[in-house]
Write an enzyme that holds these catalytic residues in place. Structure first.
Site, short mmCIF file in Angstrom:
data_model
loop_
_atom_site.label_atom_id
_atom_site.label_comp_id
_atom_site.label_asym_id
_atom_site.label_seq_id
_atom_site.Cartn_x
_atom_site.Cartn_y
_atom_site.Cartn_z
N ASP A 117 -0.31 5.11 0.75
CA ASP A 117 -0.64 6.07 1.80
C ASP A 117 -0.56 5.40 3.17
O ASP A 117 -1.24 4.42 3.44
CB ASP A 117 -2.06 6.62 1.60
CG ASP A 117 -2.18 7.49 0.36
OD1 ASP A 117 -1.37 8.41 0.22
OD2 ASP A 117 -3.08 7.24 -0.46
N ASP A 150 0.86 -1.17 0.00
CA ASP A 150 0.00 0.00 0.00
C ASP A 150 0.91 1.23 0.00
O ASP A 150 2.09 1.15 0.35
CB ASP A 150 -0.90 -0.03 1.24
CG ASP A 150 -1.88 1.12 1.25
OD1 ASP A 150 -2.49 1.40 0.20
OD2 ASP A 150 -2.04 1.75 2.31
#
Length: 343
Positions: A29, A27
């Protein structure tokens, strides 16, 4: 290697994770960057993992930017990446739409450039208005400047009975100044106005996992994320292992209360966890030991005794909490135990 069926306690790995797995599905963010700036230790850790032969793929529910823009940003931060290394929920939802509509179909696109590019990549034509004869509505994160009028356009079209798709339903998104409303909040606006339910592509749902596998060809992947309800649940749904890093939205208390589908295989402070093994958490009667710590349930509270690395204490607490909760959510008081760790 898979620990998917073991949700009682965090798993151990005798070898470094970047050696045990061929691909990290990362991922962005809250894991690699926050508010556009690299998270501490992220750049060096990813460089070391890559140098050791691990393939790095960046899997994000944020549909705003194109893979080209994301790859350029990562490279500027010191994490060299190609557009092909980036998989977005915009790509996943575009494939979902294209599977149901003919090539060349018009689609009302409520979102940013990333969504527009992904739809065109699948042979679909983005349009701006509900009056442009769209065959479907697709909604993705459009950034903080998305106007209320865009949600109205989506509502007009959905109320006419058009199929409605959403890139993802993350209610929040981390930024430099804190936690802001995400695409899920915008989807809720249209849901309230229409009473309809969208088809959702992003993590933790299968379309995103499908898109990731198709684009990376990973054989032994590990999902690396900061969110229990997207990254970790997505790994659970896809039948692959996961590493939770504590650099984003999930805190220790939320981790202890996680139901089985939100329990990661491994937990670490940050991306340095990719470069190490993971210690074993061992049962000892009704207690669980990790490093110099012992965790157990006493009355209506989790109790932690010992000393050492605070993260080992958290792993022991997870084992005690998850064993107590079984297939549910742990409701024990963990305040004093967590305070002693000073995570």
């Amino acid at each position: 290697m898979s620990h998917q069926q073991d949700r009682v306690r965090p798993s151990a790995s005798a070898t470094a994770l970047n050696e045990a797995y061929d691909t990290a599905l990362l991922d962005l963010d809250g894991v690699v960057y926050a508010g556009g700036e690299a998270i501490v230790h992220a750049v060096d850790s990813l460089a070391a993992a890559r140098a050791g032969g691990m393939h790095l793929a960046y899997v994000t529910n944020n549909a705003l930017r194109t893979p080209d823009a994301v790859a350029e940003h990562l490279t500027e931060l010191g994490v060299p990446a190609e557009p092909s290394d980036v998989i977005t929920s915009a790509q996943a939802v575009a494939r979902l739409v294209a599977d149901q509509l003919p090539s060349g179909a018009r689609v009302l696109a409520i979102g940013g450039e990333g969504l527009q590019v992904a739809l065109r990549e699948r042979g679909l034509e983005p349009v701006e208005s509900a009056d442009d004869d769209p065959a479907a509505v697709v909604q993705g994160y459009g950034g903080p400047d998305m106007t209320w009028g865009r949600f109205a356009e989506a509502s007009y079209a959905v109320r006419r009975g058009l199929p409605w798709f959403a890139s993802n339903t993350d209610l929040t998104i981390p930024g430099a100044r804190g936690i802001a409303p995400g695409n899920g909040a915008a989807v809720e606006v249209v849901r309230i106005a229409t009473g309809a339910e969208p088809q959702v592509a992003g993590k933790p749902l299968p379309p995103m996992h499908r898109e990731t596998v198709l684009r990376t060809g990973a054989q032994r992947p590990i999902v690396v994320g900061d969110r229990l309800d997207t990254d970790i649940e997505g790994a659970f749904n896809g039948g692959v292992d996961s590493l939770l890093v504590l650099t984003g939205v999930t805190d220790a208390a939320q981790l202890l209360a996680a139901p089985p589908e939100h329990r990661p295989t491994y937990v670490d402070r940050d991306l340095r966890g990719l470069l190490t093994g993971q210690p074993e958490v061992t049962p000892d009667g009704d207690a669980y030991r990790c490093g110099g710590w012992t965790a157990l349930v006493r009355g209506d509270a989790l109790v932690l005794e010992g000393e050492g690395d605070a993260l080992d204490g958290l792993r022991a607490l997870c084992a005690a909490a998850w064993a107590f909760a079984g297939g549910g959510v742990c409701g024990l008081d963990a305040g004093k135990a967590l305070a002693s760790l000073q995570l």
